[in-house]
Design a protein around this motif. Structure first.
Motif, mmCIF file in Angstrom:
data_model
loop_
_atom_site.group_PDB
_atom_site.id
_atom_site.type_symbol
_atom_site.label_atom_id
_atom_site.label_comp_id
_atom_site.label_asym_id
_atom_site.label_seq_id
_atom_site.Cartn_x
_atom_site.Cartn_y
_atom_site.Cartn_z
ATOM 1 N N MET A 1 45.942 72.120 36.677
ATOM 2 C CA MET A 1 44.890 71.476 37.473
ATOM 3 C C MET A 1 45.508 70.610 38.576
ATOM 4 O O MET A 1 46.237 69.664 38.290
ATOM 5 C CB MET A 1 44.048 70.586 36.545
ATOM 6 N N ILE A 2 45.184 70.965 39.836
ATOM 7 C CA ILE A 2 45.576 70.108 40.961
ATOM 8 C C ILE A 2 44.335 69.334 41.388
ATOM 9 O O ILE A 2 43.383 69.913 41.916
ATOM 10 C CB ILE A 2 46.135 70.933 42.141
ATOM 11 N N ILE A 3 44.331 68.039 41.122
ATOM 12 C CA ILE A 3 43.183 67.204 41.508
ATOM 13 C C ILE A 3 43.273 66.975 43.016
ATOM 14 O O ILE A 3 44.258 66.446 43.517
ATOM 15 C CB ILE A 3 43.192 65.867 40.754
ATOM 16 N N GLY A 4 42.243 67.409 43.736
ATOM 17 C CA GLY A 4 42.278 67.412 45.201
ATOM 18 C C GLY A 4 42.105 66.038 45.844
ATOM 19 O O GLY A 4 41.916 65.022 45.162
ATOM 20 N N TYR B 1 47.943 71.353 32.306
ATOM 21 C CA TYR B 1 48.997 70.759 33.128
ATOM 22 C C TYR B 1 48.294 70.129 34.328
ATOM 23 O O TYR B 1 47.444 70.761 34.957
ATOM 24 C CB TYR B 1 49.997 71.808 33.591
ATOM 25 N N LEU B 2 48.676 68.904 34.659
ATOM 26 C CA LEU B 2 47.888 68.113 35.606
ATOM 27 C C LEU B 2 48.774 67.506 36.690
ATOM 28 O O LEU B 2 49.871 67.037 36.419
ATOM 29 C CB LEU B 2 47.198 66.983 34.817
ATOM 30 N N THR B 3 48.276 67.530 37.929
ATOM 31 C CA THR B 3 48.864 66.741 38.994
ATOM 32 C C THR B 3 47.745 66.341 39.946
ATOM 33 O O THR B 3 46.614 66.835 39.820
ATOM 34 C CB THR B 3 49.999 67.490 39.735
ATOM 35 N N ASP C 1 54.862 65.727 38.645
ATOM 36 C CA ASP C 1 54.990 65.027 39.920
ATOM 37 C C ASP C 1 54.808 66.002 41.080
ATOM 38 O O ASP C 1 54.299 65.642 42.136
ATOM 39 C CB ASP C 1 56.371 64.365 39.996
ATOM 40 N N LYS C 2 55.206 67.267 40.861
ATOM 41 C CA LYS C 2 55.132 68.254 41.938
ATOM 42 C C LYS C 2 54.252 69.442 41.532
ATOM 43 O O LYS C 2 54.399 70.010 40.444
ATOM 44 C CB LYS C 2 56.533 68.762 42.280
ATOM 45 N N THR D 1 56.005 71.662 47.456
ATOM 46 C CA THR D 1 56.488 73.044 47.667
ATOM 47 C C THR D 1 55.421 74.090 47.342
ATOM 48 O O THR D 1 55.669 75.292 47.442
ATOM 49 C CB THR D 1 57.717 73.315 46.778
ATOM 50 N N PHE D 2 54.235 73.638 46.940
ATOM 51 C CA PHE D 2 53.163 74.555 46.528
ATOM 52 C C PHE D 2 52.326 74.950 47.744
ATOM 53 O O PHE D 2 51.893 74.089 48.511
ATOM 54 C CB PHE D 2 52.283 73.870 45.476
ATOM 55 N N ASN D 3 52.058 76.250 47.897
ATOM 56 C CA ASN D 3 51.231 76.720 49.008
ATOM 57 C C ASN D 3 50.638 78.078 48.631
ATOM 58 O O ASN D 3 51.303 79.101 48.722
ATOM 59 C CB ASN D 3 52.086 76.839 50.281
ATOM 60 N N LEU D 4 49.374 78.057 48.171
ATOM 61 C CA LEU D 4 48.705 79.296 47.790
ATOM 62 C C LEU D 4 47.291 79.320 48.349
ATOM 63 O O LEU D 4 46.667 78.267 48.526
ATOM 64 C CB LEU D 4 48.624 79.439 46.261
ATOM 65 N N PRO D 5 46.743 80.527 48.601
ATOM 66 C CA PRO D 5 45.353 80.613 49.082
ATOM 67 C C PRO D 5 44.356 80.339 47.952
ATOM 68 O O PRO D 5 44.679 80.495 46.769
ATOM 69 C CB PRO D 5 45.244 82.068 49.550
#
Length: 395
Positions: free
Chosen positions: A317-320, A378-380, A236-237, A276-280
């Motif tokens: 994987m963060i699907i944009g 791992y997917l979100t 979820d996050k 809470t995720f924030n990366l370049p």
């Protein structure tokens, strides 16, 4: 001393990806048939093409490197290995160090090889091209390429050109390839296609690979089939996903977060930001160690430009934002206007792309990235509705 140890470890990881001790029966057969075809081409000098074709993870690079090692260490032949991908180029340069008889300078990008060979009237016996779907198929003066088609140029320079193609990894208009263009480029020259259709990278079952393909093809969603050792989990996050990937990286190494384009700029930052995720984003770096193998890249988000052609152990994987959800069709939707990397949509004089073709480019990016992990995914998703539906299916 530490640098030497790190180099040894990196090359060991690379060797495991590109060389295997026990080839499969399918790989043995492809290599044997290709050796016969190349051998005949060296006698004929008829500018022939050998096509290795297969989806991501089917072991194309293993077959290619077996052939590269055989011909590029044989002083009787003038050869080259060409790849139009900066990170993969670094990887092959690294590998060359540990292959007796292989010359670093024979591994190159397509544009300098073509420009130098045409200027000096060089002719090659065999040119090997990995990720040939990244060859330019139109002039790109700012990349110092003024020809019309890099494959056509390479064919004119060699008795045999061995190309690795995966049409599902095409995602830019300037590097557009499909089967029609490939065979139009080959024209009347002899060619043979060697197909590879087994999945070697992932420990996933065929049903699980099909699920990933259906997700990116905008087909109706269904629960993920848990019928192999491949680990799959929806989060979820994104922050929790990142923590899980960091744990996998500590335990197994080679675990990274990746994402597709489209994240909005916040306060001038162009980061991947979600809960809470924030990366370049990953950064192209001239250092010799490629992104996927750098320890520091665990604090960046990988993309197609740093990961295409590489294996990871686990992928987060963060699907944009350019992927949404349609409850009517119960499927992923692709929203091109939210895709922020505009290179994909660059216009060409020789052909016009439809919206469906641009959507296919974006789908290809996601499909390549979700198949990078050997042991797990791992997917979100940034889109709330898509994420909620994926979580619902997991229950």
């Amino acid at each position: 001393y530490l640098r030497c140890i790190m180099s040894f470890i990196m090359n060991k990881i690379l060797k495991e990806q590109f060389f295997v001790d026990n080839l499969s029966a399918e790989q043995e057969a492809v290599i044997s048939n290709m050796n016969a075809y190349i051998g005949d081409g060296l006698k004929q000098n008829d500018h022939r093409v050998a096509i290795i074709q297969g989806a991501a993870g089917t072991g194309k690079s293993v077959v290619l490197m077996n052939l590269v090692t055989k011909y590029m260490t044989d002083k009787r032949y003038k050869t080259a290995l060409v790849v139009n991908h900066p990170e993969l180029f670094k990887a092959y340069k690294d590998l060359a160090v540990d292959i007796p008889g292989m010359r670093d300078k024979d591994i190159t990008r397509p544009t300098p090889l073509i420009n130098n060979a045409q200027k000096r009237n060089w002719q090659y016996d065999v040119i090997f091209v990995d990720e040939a779907h990244l060859l330019l198929s139109k002039p790109e003066p700012y990349m110092h390429y003024n020809g019309e088609n890099q494959l056509a140029d390479l064919m004119s320079l060699a008795k045999v050109v061995v190309v690795v193609y995966d049409f599902a990894q095409v995602f830019q208009s300037k590097m557009y390839w499909d089967k029609d263009l490939l065979f139009k480029t080959i024209g009347n020259n002899p060619y043979h296609q060697f197909d590879m259709d087994f999945q070697y990278r992932m420990v996933a079952s065929q049903e699980q690979v099909d699920w990933l393909d259906d997700l990116t093809a905008e087909k109706p969603l269904k629960p993920f089939p848990y019928n192999s050792e491949f680990e799959f989990k929806v989060f979820d996050k994104a922050g929790d996903l990142y923590e899980a990937i960091k744990e996998k990286n500590k335990e197994f190494g080679q675990s990274r977060v990746v994402a597709t384009s489209g994240f909005p700029r916040i306060d001038g930052r162009h980061n991947v930001e979600m809960d809470t995720f924030n990366l370049p984003w990953d950064e192209w770096d001239p250092q010799r160690t490629h992104w996927a193998k750098r320890e520091g890249s665990i604090t960046q988000v990988g993309t197609i430009y740093t990961l295409q052609g590489f294996d990871l152990n686990y992928v987060g994987m963060i699907i944009g934002p350019s992927f949404g959800y349609d409850p009517k069709t119960d499927s992923v939707t692709i929203i091109p206007e939210k895709y922020s990397h505009k290179e994909i949509f660059k216009k060409r004089q020789d052909r016009k792309f439809t919206e469906d073709e641009f959507k296919a480019f974006i789908a290809n990016v996601l499909n390549v990235l979700i198949k990078r992990g050997k042991y797990g995914l791992y997917l979100t998703a940034y889109d709330d509705a898509l994420r909620a539906r994926l979580l619902e299916l997991q229950k």
